[in-house]
Design an enzyme around this catalytic site. Structure first.
Site, short mmCIF file in Angstrom:
data_model
loop_
_atom_site.label_atom_id
_atom_site.label_comp_id
_atom_site.label_asym_id
_atom_site.label_seq_id
_atom_site.Cartn_x
_atom_site.Cartn_y
_atom_site.Cartn_z
N CYS A 155 0.86 -1.21 -0.02
CA CYS A 155 -0.03 -0.01 -0.26
C CYS A 155 0.79 1.30 0.04
CB CYS A 155 -1.07 0.08 1.07
SG CYS A 155 -2.12 -1.25 1.02
N ARG A 189 15.28 2.25 3.64
CA ARG A 189 15.40 0.91 2.84
C ARG A 189 14.62 -0.38 3.66
NH1 ARG A 189 20.27 1.44 0.93
NH2 ARG A 189 21.28 0.09 2.15
N SER A 190 13.56 0.16 4.41
CA SER A 190 12.96 -0.98 4.96
C SER A 190 12.30 -1.81 4.23
CB SER A 190 11.71 -0.29 6.01
OG SER A 190 10.77 0.29 5.26
N ASP A 218 20.19 4.43 3.20
CA ASP A 218 19.89 4.04 4.39
C ASP A 218 21.17 4.28 5.45
OD1 ASP A 218 17.23 2.57 5.61
OD2 ASP A 218 18.93 1.67 6.70
N ILE A 219 20.84 3.92 6.58
CA ILE A 219 22.09 3.99 7.48
C ILE A 219 23.18 3.03 7.23
CG2 ILE A 219 20.78 4.87 9.54
CD1 ILE A 219 20.76 2.12 10.66
#
Length: 334
Positions: A152, A187-188, A210-211
């Site tokens: 979603c 970047r989950s 991302d980290i």
């Protein structure tokens, strides 16, 4: 009191998510007219996350205002697995959404996999995720009647970019972001990585930040590849890639994080999908368009996915959600 002489008017357009959501809701209403009964969406809340509760409340409000039935079931961590399995078997339940994180580890990934693929409105089950990363847009490859469900929040970001005409409708489907360079900060596995993959599959060069570092998502020079590939950019930082991008999308779930607007390319389009304010007010001095939040679009996309699931379950030629597919959108048939 007059403005200072050196204060130039902002050229940035702040675009509210409701503008996109309202247009999508009209499509959803057309789809609803072909159904025999209101679709029933069940939400499972098994955490104390205020953001999750707010999302659940927004979902309930949107459902009730637009002819959908919504039930929120608050359960404990110990009971969540059984509750999902029970809903899978319940014929009165048309769609299931689970508000994450619950365990905030791989057990959450397990829960995503046990939601029945025919009720997974979030598009997080293995079959949908596999199709998304492989750039497979249908569940039935030969007849192409059953659209694969997309997650979603990534899809909501795409619907916003479509609304802003970032997608070039002159180009063929699947190539309509060709020529765009996009930065996604986050970047989950639930949002950031899927979003980068979807954008790259449609032709964009995407820098995923991302980290842990920077990765480049691309279909190669001239879009020669059928789906995206991922390249680790060793030593690269956001300072190296953000200035290259005409679109910057952020989703960092921290109130302490603020995107450094000095890195923005002049006239970039900026979108924030985090519940926190990732962009400081100064973003308006460099961006051409700024979308501060996307929550309302995400919920409408959820309803569209539910209609798509109901359409996919139909064994005849009736397509109750056909009205949610507009020519020229990402999901239209090629």
């Amino acid at each position: 009191m007059s403005a200072p002489q050196d204060a130039a008017p902002s050229s940035c357009k702040v675009m509210l998510a409701k503008n996109v959501a309202n247009g999508l809701l009209k499509e959803v209403q057309e789809g609803l007219k072909t159904l025999e009964k209101p679709p029933h969406l069940v939400g499972f809340l098994a955490n104390n996350d205020p953001a999750a509760l707010m999302y659940a409340q927004w979902t309930q409000k949107t459902c009730e205002e637009n002819g959908f039935k919504y039930s929120l079931r608050e359960v404990s961590q110990a009971d969540i697995e059984e509750a999902i399995l029970s809903a899978n078997k319940d014929a009165s339940v048309d769609g299931i959404i689970v508000y994450y994180p619950i365990f905030n580890n791989r057990q959450d990934q397990y829960l995503q996999q046990i939601v029945d693929v025919e009720k997974d409105v979030e598009g997080l089950s293995h079959r949908y995720i596999f199709n998304m990363y492989q750039n497979i847009r249908y569940l039935d490859g030969e007849t192409k009647r059953q659209k694969s469900i997309l997650p979603c929040t990534p899809l909501a970001n795409i619907k916003i970019l479509e609304y802003l005409n970032i997608y070039n409708t002159i180009l063929p489907y699947g190539n309509r972001l060709f020529g765009h360079t996009i930065c996604v900060v986050n970047r989950s596995e639930v949002v950031g990585r899927p979003l980068a993959a979807l954008l790259a599959n449609d032709g964009a060069c995407v820098y995923s930040v991302d980290i842990t570092g920077v990765q480049k998502f691309t279909r190669g020079e001239g879009l020669k590849k059928g789906r995206h590939e991922v390249i680790d950019m060793e030593g690269a930082t956001i300072k190296d890639v953000a200035p290259l991008c005409d679109v910057v999308i952020t989703g960092v779930p921290s109130e302490k994080y603020k995107f450094d607007t000095s890195l923005l390319r002049e006239g970039a389009v900026c979108v924030n999908f985090s519940s926190e304010k990732n962009f400081p007010h100064e973003v308006r001095q460099k961006a051409s368009i700024f979308v501060p939040s996307i929550g309302k679009v995400t919920i409408v996309v959820l309803l569209r996915n539910l209609l798509r699931l109901m359409q996919n379950r139909r064994m005849d030629d009736v397509k109750p959600a056909a009205a949610t597919e507009r020519p020229g959108t990402l999901e239209a048939a090629s």
